[in-house]
Design an enzyme around this catalytic site. Structure first.
Site, short mmCIF file in Angstrom:
data_model
loop_
_atom_site.label_atom_id
_atom_site.label_comp_id
_atom_site.label_asym_id
_atom_site.label_seq_id
_atom_site.Cartn_x
_atom_site.Cartn_y
_atom_site.Cartn_z
CE LYS A 7 -18.77 -11.10 -2.96
NZ LYS A 7 -19.52 -10.50 -1.85
CB CYS A 8 -11.80 -16.96 -2.46
SG CYS A 8 -10.29 -17.80 -1.96
N GLY A 9 -9.43 -15.27 -4.31
CA GLY A 9 -8.41 -15.42 -5.34
C GLY A 9 -7.92 -16.85 -5.49
CG ASN B 240 -16.17 -16.94 -1.82
OD1 ASN B 240 -16.57 -16.12 -2.63
ND2 ASN B 240 -16.08 -16.65 -0.53
NE ARG C 119 -10.78 -14.06 -8.61
CZ ARG C 119 -10.67 -13.33 -7.49
NH1 ARG C 119 -11.66 -13.30 -6.63
NH2 ARG C 119 -9.59 -12.63 -7.27
#
Length: 116
Positions: free
Chosen positions: A10-12, A8, A15
């Protein structure tokens, strides 16, 4: 080595895990944005089995409808959770990574080191 990350953007944590995989030499990486291309129920069942965790342990509660759907209740079965995840991928905790060495739910992201 082949590696697949259910990611995802948007997920730190997702990433950071992706960055570790991208920076590792000799990895043939497949990135699946699981909210757009959710894994099948059978694939989820296999991933959790291979990771040595239950669907309950792979359930994302924060920012998902898990509580509203009754999936955090003691009576929720693994089958019910897998069915719900297959229908609503926001219920899948991330990131999941699969390599030739195994599967990990990479929270924290350094858990990916166990399988690369």
């Amino acid at each position: 080595m082949k590696a697949t990350i259910w990611h995802n953007p948007k997920c730190g944590t997702s990433r950071k895990t992706l960055a570790i995989l991208e920076e590792t030499a000799d990895i043939d990486l497949t990135v699946v944005e699981y909210l757009k291309e959710p894994p099948s129920r059978a694939k989820l069942e296999q991933l959790y089995r291979d990771a040595g965790i239950t669907p309950q342990e792979g359930l994302r509660v924060r920012g998902s409808p898990a509580e509203d759907l009754g999936l955090t209740d003691d009576g929720a079965t693994a089958a019910q959770i897998l069915d719900a995840m297959a229908t609503e991928p926001s219920l899948i905790e991330r990131p999941l990574v699969e390599t030739d060495k195994g599967v990990r739910l990479c929270r924290p992201q350094d858990r990916v080191q166990e399988i690369i």
